[in-house]
Scaffold this active site. Structure first.
Site, PDB file in Angstrom:
ATOM      1  N   CYS A  90       0.810  -1.218   0.000  1.00 55.00           N
ATOM      2  CA  CYS A  90       0.000   0.000   0.000  1.00 55.00           C
ATOM      3  C   CYS A  90       0.850   1.278   0.000  1.00 55.00           C
ATOM      4  O   CYS A  90       1.496   1.544  -0.993  1.00 55.00           O
ATOM      5  CB  CYS A  90      -1.003  -0.059   1.154  1.00 55.00           C
ATOM      6  SG  CYS A  90      -2.424   0.998   0.867  1.00 55.00           S
ATOM      7  N   ARG A 125     -12.030   6.506  -3.498  1.00 59.49           N
ATOM      8  CA  ARG A 125     -11.168   5.720  -2.642  1.00 59.49           C
ATOM      9  C   ARG A 125     -11.524   4.243  -2.797  1.00 59.49           C
ATOM     10  O   ARG A 125     -12.701   3.889  -2.862  1.00 59.49           O
ATOM     11  CB  ARG A 125     -11.355   6.164  -1.188  1.00 59.49           C
ATOM     12  CG  ARG A 125     -10.230   5.747  -0.309  1.00 59.49           C
ATOM     13  CD  ARG A 125     -10.203   6.421   1.050  1.00 59.49           C
ATOM     14  NE  ARG A 125      -9.110   5.810   1.790  1.00 59.49           N
ATOM     15  CZ  ARG A 125      -7.847   6.212   1.707  1.00 59.49           C
ATOM     16  NH1 ARG A 125      -7.532   7.267   0.993  1.00 59.49           N
ATOM     17  NH2 ARG A 125      -6.891   5.574   2.376  1.00 59.49           N
ATOM     18  N   HIS A 191      -3.868  -5.511   2.483  1.00 49.98           N
ATOM     19  CA  HIS A 191      -3.483  -5.734   3.874  1.00 49.98           C
ATOM     20  C   HIS A 191      -4.113  -7.050   4.317  1.00 49.98           C
ATOM     21  O   HIS A 191      -4.878  -7.655   3.569  1.00 49.98           O
ATOM     22  CB  HIS A 191      -4.027  -4.609   4.755  1.00 49.98           C
ATOM     23  CG  HIS A 191      -3.647  -3.254   4.297  1.00 49.98           C
ATOM     24  ND1 HIS A 191      -2.384  -2.734   4.489  1.00 49.98           N
ATOM     25  CD2 HIS A 191      -4.353  -2.289   3.657  1.00 49.98           C
ATOM     26  CE1 HIS A 191      -2.352  -1.506   3.979  1.00 49.98           C
ATOM     27  NE2 HIS A 191      -3.514  -1.217   3.474  1.00 49.98           N
TER      28      HIS A 191
HETATM   29  N1  GLN Z   1      -1.959   7.117   1.603  1.00 54.15           N
HETATM   30  C1  GLN Z   1      -2.099   6.144   0.586  1.00 54.15           C
HETATM   31  C2  GLN Z   1      -3.438   6.181  -0.141  1.00 54.15           C
HETATM   32  O1  GLN Z   1      -4.461   6.501   0.435  1.00 54.15           O
HETATM   33  C3  GLN Z   1      -1.833   4.760   1.175  1.00 54.15           C
HETATM   34  C4  GLN Z   1      -2.877   4.312   2.128  1.00 54.15           C
HETATM   35  C5  GLN Z   1      -2.511   3.013   2.777  1.00 54.15           C
HETATM   36  O2  GLN Z   1      -1.364   2.701   3.016  1.00 54.15           O
HETATM   37  N2  GLN Z   1      -3.520   2.242   3.117  1.00 54.15           N
HETATM   38  O3  GLN Z   1      -3.448   5.893  -1.317  1.00 54.15           O
END
Ligand code: GLN
Length: 234
Positions: A90, A125, A191
């Protein structure tokens, strides 16, 4: 003693991805290979003799700090040149690429340049369970389960190959691809921790880094949990 190097959990430790280090250590130990986890924090030097280096997910601002620290340290580049594996999840994946932006800010930040990928703010998102199909080196398919939570969408350049194809979820950029591979560097969004949910991927990292094939470690319990999770996601 083989070393699993867990980098900057105080910056990139938001999603429990440190579990990936525990999985790698325990799967080495199960094969009779002594292993230890070295947790490196800002201010520490990154050790040059790691077998696998791990980067996890984190918040936007933290990933900017992490990339600067890693570049200033410089050891990660030498370690990978020397045959170590970098596994980045990520935010860790995003900073391993050529460039990224964070949140609503369109300022482009230079990444480590270890993966030929670029990350920019996506149209929405990506949040939820993800299921992808990974082609293993032996040609067989293996389903990777996890959960994704990222605003950045990642596109691959010609030097990087997708790690997997998406069955459920968004992945890199809602384009059917997930993650990236370039030599011994692998980036991915899920994750879970992803290596706990997908032990074949953990063994793949170890085999890449060790340059040898490991014995099977069958576990009916893990397989049953995987079966349930995959059925749920589908
Ligand atoms: N900040 C990054 C995004 O939102 C990574 C987020 C994360 O590691 N879950 O794309």
């Amino acid at each position: 003693m083989k070393r699993i190097v867990l980098i900057y959990q105080s910056l990139l430790g938001l999603y429990g991805d440190r579990g990936n280090a525990m999985v790698l250590r325990s799967r080495l130990e199960a094969r009779g290979i002594d292993a230890e986890i070295i947790a490196v924090e800002p201010g520490d030097e990154v050790p040059p003799d790691g077998l696998v280096y791990l980067l996890g997910g984190g918040e936007d601002a933290a990933q900017i700090s992490a990339v600067k620290l890693l570049k200033d340290d410089g050891t990660i580049y030498k370690a990978i040149d020397g045959g170590a594996v970098l596994f980045a999840v990520c935010a860790g994946y995003q900073i391993t690429g050529n460039s990224f932006t964070v949140g609503d800010d369109d300022r482009v930040i230079e990444g480590l340049g270890l993966l030929d990928v670029d990350t920019r703010r996506g149209p929405e998102r990506a949040v939820g369970e993800i299921l992808t199909r990974w082609r293993r080196p032996d040609g067989s398919d293996y389903l990777i389960t996890g959960f994704e939570n990222h605003g950045g969408f990642t596109t691959l350049g010609p030097q990087a190959q997708a790690l997997a194809t998406v069955e459920v979820g968004v992945g890199n950029a809602n384009d059917g691809t997930e993650g990236a591979v370039q030599g011994h560097v692998i980036g991915t969004y899920p994750h879970g921790p992803v290596l706990a949910r997908n032990p074949a991927l953990a063994d793949h990292l170890l085999e890449l880094a060790l340059g040898e094939t490991l014995s099977e470690l069958p576990s009916a319990e893990i397989e049953e949990l995987r079966r349930q999770r995959i059925a749920f996601v589908r």
